[in-house]
Design a protein around this motif. Sequence first.
Motif, mmCIF file in Angstrom:
data_model
loop_
_atom_site.group_PDB
_atom_site.id
_atom_site.type_symbol
_atom_site.label_atom_id
_atom_site.label_comp_id
_atom_site.label_asym_id
_atom_site.label_seq_id
_atom_site.Cartn_x
_atom_site.Cartn_y
_atom_site.Cartn_z
ATOM 1 N N ILE A 55 24.670 40.838 107.971
ATOM 2 C CA ILE A 55 25.012 40.900 106.540
ATOM 3 C C ILE A 55 25.831 39.678 106.149
ATOM 4 N N ILE A 56 26.749 39.249 107.015
ATOM 5 C CA ILE A 56 27.543 38.041 106.747
ATOM 6 C C ILE A 56 26.612 36.830 106.622
ATOM 7 N N GLN A 57 25.668 36.704 107.544
ATOM 8 C CA GLN A 57 24.734 35.571 107.496
ATOM 9 C C GLN A 57 23.894 35.626 106.222
ATOM 10 N N GLY A 58 23.492 36.829 105.818
ATOM 11 C CA GLY A 58 22.725 36.977 104.582
ATOM 12 C C GLY A 58 23.537 36.587 103.365
ATOM 13 N N ALA A 59 24.811 36.944 103.347
ATOM 14 C CA ALA A 59 25.684 36.578 102.223
ATOM 15 C C ALA A 59 25.866 35.064 102.161
ATOM 16 N N LYS A 60 25.940 34.415 103.320
ATOM 17 C CA LYS A 60 26.023 32.949 103.334
ATOM 18 C C LYS A 60 24.756 32.339 102.734
ATOM 19 N N MET A 61 23.612 32.881 103.104
ATOM 20 C CA MET A 61 22.342 32.367 102.578
ATOM 21 C C MET A 61 22.238 32.610 101.070
ATOM 22 N N GLU A 62 22.733 33.756 100.608
ATOM 23 C CA GLU A 62 22.737 34.029 99.171
ATOM 24 C C GLU A 62 23.591 32.997 98.442
ATOM 25 N N GLY A 63 24.673 32.558 99.069
ATOM 26 C CA GLY A 63 25.517 31.526 98.476
ATOM 27 C C GLY A 63 24.803 30.189 98.334
ATOM 28 N N MET A 64 23.779 29.979 99.161
ATOM 29 C CA MET A 64 22.980 28.748 99.096
ATOM 30 C C MET A 64 21.793 28.894 98.145
ATOM 31 N N GLY A 65 21.616 30.075 97.571
ATOM 32 C CA GLY A 65 20.560 30.264 96.584
ATOM 33 C C GLY A 65 19.422 31.168 97.017
ATOM 34 N N LEU A 66 19.364 31.577 98.276
ATOM 35 C CA LEU A 66 18.314 32.480 98.729
ATOM 36 C C LEU A 66 18.679 33.918 98.390
ATOM 37 N N ARG A 67 17.687 34.744 98.192
ATOM 38 C CA ARG A 67 17.921 36.149 97.842
ATOM 39 C C ARG A 67 17.106 37.056 98.742
ATOM 40 N N ARG A 68 17.606 38.288 98.909
ATOM 41 C CA ARG A 68 16.810 39.313 99.586
ATOM 42 C C ARG A 68 15.649 39.678 98.674
ATOM 43 N N SER A 69 14.564 40.150 99.250
ATOM 44 C CA SER A 69 13.386 40.434 98.443
ATOM 45 C C SER A 69 13.585 41.644 97.535
ATOM 46 N N ARG A 70 14.321 42.641 98.012
ATOM 47 C CA ARG A 70 14.601 43.800 97.163
ATOM 48 C C ARG A 70 15.833 44.510 97.714
ATOM 49 N N GLY A 71 16.378 45.374 96.912
ATOM 50 C CA GLY A 71 17.575 46.093 97.322
ATOM 51 C C GLY A 71 18.836 45.337 96.934
ATOM 52 N N PRO A 72 19.975 45.874 97.313
ATOM 53 C CA PRO A 72 21.242 45.239 96.936
ATOM 54 C C PRO A 72 21.447 43.932 97.693
ATOM 55 N N SER A 73 22.248 43.057 97.105
ATOM 56 C CA SER A 73 22.548 41.788 97.763
ATOM 57 C C SER A 73 23.469 42.042 98.957
ATOM 58 N N CYS A 74 23.491 41.095 99.865
ATOM 59 C CA CYS A 74 24.353 41.232 101.043
ATOM 60 C C CYS A 74 25.824 41.265 100.635
ATOM 61 N N LEU A 75 26.176 40.481 99.618
ATOM 62 C CA LEU A 75 27.565 40.476 99.147
ATOM 63 C C LEU A 75 27.948 41.852 98.601
ATOM 64 N N SER A 76 27.048 42.496 97.866
ATOM 65 C CA SER A 76 27.354 43.825 97.330
ATOM 66 C C SER A 76 27.426 44.863 98.453
ATOM 67 N N ILE A 77 26.647 44.681 99.520
ATOM 68 C CA ILE A 77 26.735 45.583 100.671
ATOM 69 C C ILE A 77 28.108 45.441 101.332
ATOM 70 N N LEU A 78 28.574 44.198 101.490
ATOM 71 C CA LEU A 78 29.898 43.982 102.073
ATOM 72 C C LEU A 78 30.981 44.639 101.220
ATOM 73 N N LYS A 79 30.858 44.518 99.909
ATOM 74 C CA LYS A 79 31.847 45.117 99.015
ATOM 75 C C LYS A 79 31.816 46.644 99.087
ATOM 76 N N LYS A 80 30.625 47.208 99.031
ATOM 77 C CA LYS A 80 30.485 48.663 98.966
ATOM 78 C C LYS A 80 30.784 49.341 100.296
ATOM 79 N N GLU A 81 30.162 48.890 101.374
ATOM 80 C CA GLU A 81 30.282 49.579 102.656
ATOM 81 C C GLU A 81 31.574 49.263 103.396
ATOM 82 N N PHE A 82 32.075 48.046 103.220
ATOM 83 C CA PHE A 82 33.251 47.649 103.978
ATOM 84 C C PHE A 82 34.500 47.549 103.115
ATOM 85 N N GLY A 83 34.352 47.689 101.800
ATOM 86 C CA GLY A 83 35.500 47.729 100.901
ATOM 87 C C GLY A 83 36.167 46.393 100.643
ATOM 88 N N PHE A 84 35.448 45.295 100.855
ATOM 89 C CA PHE A 84 36.036 43.985 100.598
ATOM 90 C C PHE A 84 36.073 43.725 99.109
#
Length: 75
Positions: free
Chosen positions: A21-50
């Motif tokens: 998830i951390i690696q995915g959030a880094k890639m999202e910061g470079m402009g890449l996105r997951r194909s569907r579902g919540p973003s990696c950054l939102s997963i970090l916020k929701k599941e881990f409370g950051f």
Amino acid sequence: MNGDRYIDDPNVIRAFRLFTIIQGAKMEGMGLRRSRGPSCLSILKKEFGFKGARAEILSEARRVYDEMKKDALSI
């Protein structure tokens, strides 16, 4: 055996998931996105409370990952 490796410890699985998830959030910061579902950054916020900006979340998540990895390897 042919050199296959298995991850079957729940702590190691949790640590590996956080790592991906951390690696995915880094890639999202470079402009890449997951194909569907919540973003990696939102997963970090929701599941881990950051909370905070992307850089703060990533540094905190990396710190938590390092602790999880240390604990998982000590078993």
